[in-house]
Design a protein around this motif. Structure first.
Motif, PDB file in Angstrom:
ATOM      1  N   ALA A  11      16.469  34.007 -12.268  1.00 19.32           N
ATOM      2  CA  ALA A  11      15.305  34.485 -13.010  1.00 19.32           C
ATOM      3  C   ALA A  11      15.486  35.903 -13.524  1.00 19.32           C
ATOM      4  N   VAL A  80       7.023  35.106 -11.838  1.00 19.34           N
ATOM      5  CA  VAL A  80       7.618  34.237 -12.859  1.00 19.34           C
ATOM      6  C   VAL A  80       7.075  32.813 -12.704  1.00 19.34           C
ATOM      7  N   THR A  82       6.834  28.747 -13.409  1.00 17.03           N
ATOM      8  CA  THR A  82       7.687  27.612 -13.765  1.00 17.03           C
ATOM      9  C   THR A  82       6.980  26.815 -14.857  1.00 17.03           C
ATOM     10  N   GLN A 168      12.125  28.047 -14.509  1.00 15.07           N
ATOM     11  CA  GLN A 168      11.355  29.276 -14.593  1.00 15.07           C
ATOM     12  C   GLN A 168      11.363  29.840 -16.013  1.00 15.07           C
ATOM     13  N   THR A 170      11.635  32.780 -17.266  1.00 17.28           N
ATOM     14  CA  THR A 170      12.673  33.745 -17.614  1.00 17.28           C
ATOM     15  C   THR A 170      13.950  33.059 -18.058  1.00 17.28           C
ATOM     16  N   GLU A 171      14.308  31.950 -17.420  1.00 20.64           N
ATOM     17  CA  GLU A 171      15.542  31.249 -17.755  1.00 20.64           C
ATOM     18  C   GLU A 171      15.421  30.511 -19.087  1.00 20.64           C
TER      19      GLU A 171
END
Length: 232
Positions: A11, A80, A82, A168, A170-171
């Motif tokens: 993340a 963060v 999902t 997540q 961020t990914e």
């Protein structure tokens, strides 16, 4: 320039990269491993060199009790969620409730996910599918990878239409060719809090502490938001 070795959840990969210039101003650079938090914990416990940890708050607390984290060095980075991603250019589905989410996933040709045992998001995806009553239906369409970043890269490169990613935020935001749709709806949602801390066996605790300070600082607030972290 001091190189700080990190063991981190995937993340935080995009955030660390975005802060490279600010880190350089502090005479540090971060290098190391990013991946599923369970796998990263295993790397730490196996003796992989480490100065800096960026993991879920639960894991940092556990590792602190075990003596792997410098007491008092941990600082929260952000939360963060999902959620769902699709390949760039594809329509954004309605996932505002469990029924619409189940209908959308049921129609997906494949569902790209991180490790359903060692990653926080992957464990949660498996639970959501069971809770939606489509676990068995989706079993043959799961495409599982060591971490969410790899899953999203593979989805982007697949050339397939009608495929879905769940990991997540961020990914998803950090992967070219993939677009963020939204967080999982209430009742199926998950938001992991990430924390940075100095590893007890750091070769240079001061350099690692400078990294922690920047990651959690007001100066990095915009970078955290851009990377997909919500403030606490």
């Amino acid at each position: 320039m001091q190189t700080v070795q990190v063991i981190s959840g995937g993340a935080a990969h995009g955030l660390v990269r975005a802060l490279s210039a600010q880190l350089a101003q502090r005479n540090v650079a971060i290098e190391g491993s990013f991946g599923a938090v369970g796998a990263m914990r295993d790397k730490l416990l196996a003796g992989t060199p480490c100065d800096l940890l960026i993991l879920t708050d639960t894991l940092i607390a556990e590792l602190t009790k075990q003596g792997h984290v410098v007491p008092g060095s941990a600082r929260p980075v952000g939360r963060v969620p999902t959620g769902i991603g699709v390949r760039a250019g594809e329509s954004r589905p309605d996932i505002t409730n469990g029924r619409s989410l189940a209908a959308f996933l049921s129609n997906a040709r494949a569902l790209y996910v991180p490790d359903t045992v060692k990653s926080t998001a992957g464990q949660h995806v498996a639970k959501v599918l069971r809770d939606l009553g489509i676990g068995e239906q989706m079993a043959g369409r799961l495409r599982e990878f060591p971490n969410g970043a790899t899953a999203m890269r593979e989805m982007a490169a697949s050339g397939e239409s009608g495929v879905v990613g769940c990991t997540q935020r961020t990914e998803i935001l950090d992967t070219p060719g993939v677009q963020w749709v939204g967080a999982l709806p209430q009742g199926y949602d998950l938001a992991a809090i990430y924390t940075a801390a100095v590893c007890a066996r750091a070769s240079d605790r001061d350099a690692a502490a400078r990294c922690v300070d920047l990651l959690a600082s007001q100066a990095a607030a915009q970078a955290r938001r851009d990377a997909g972290f919500d403030p606490l």
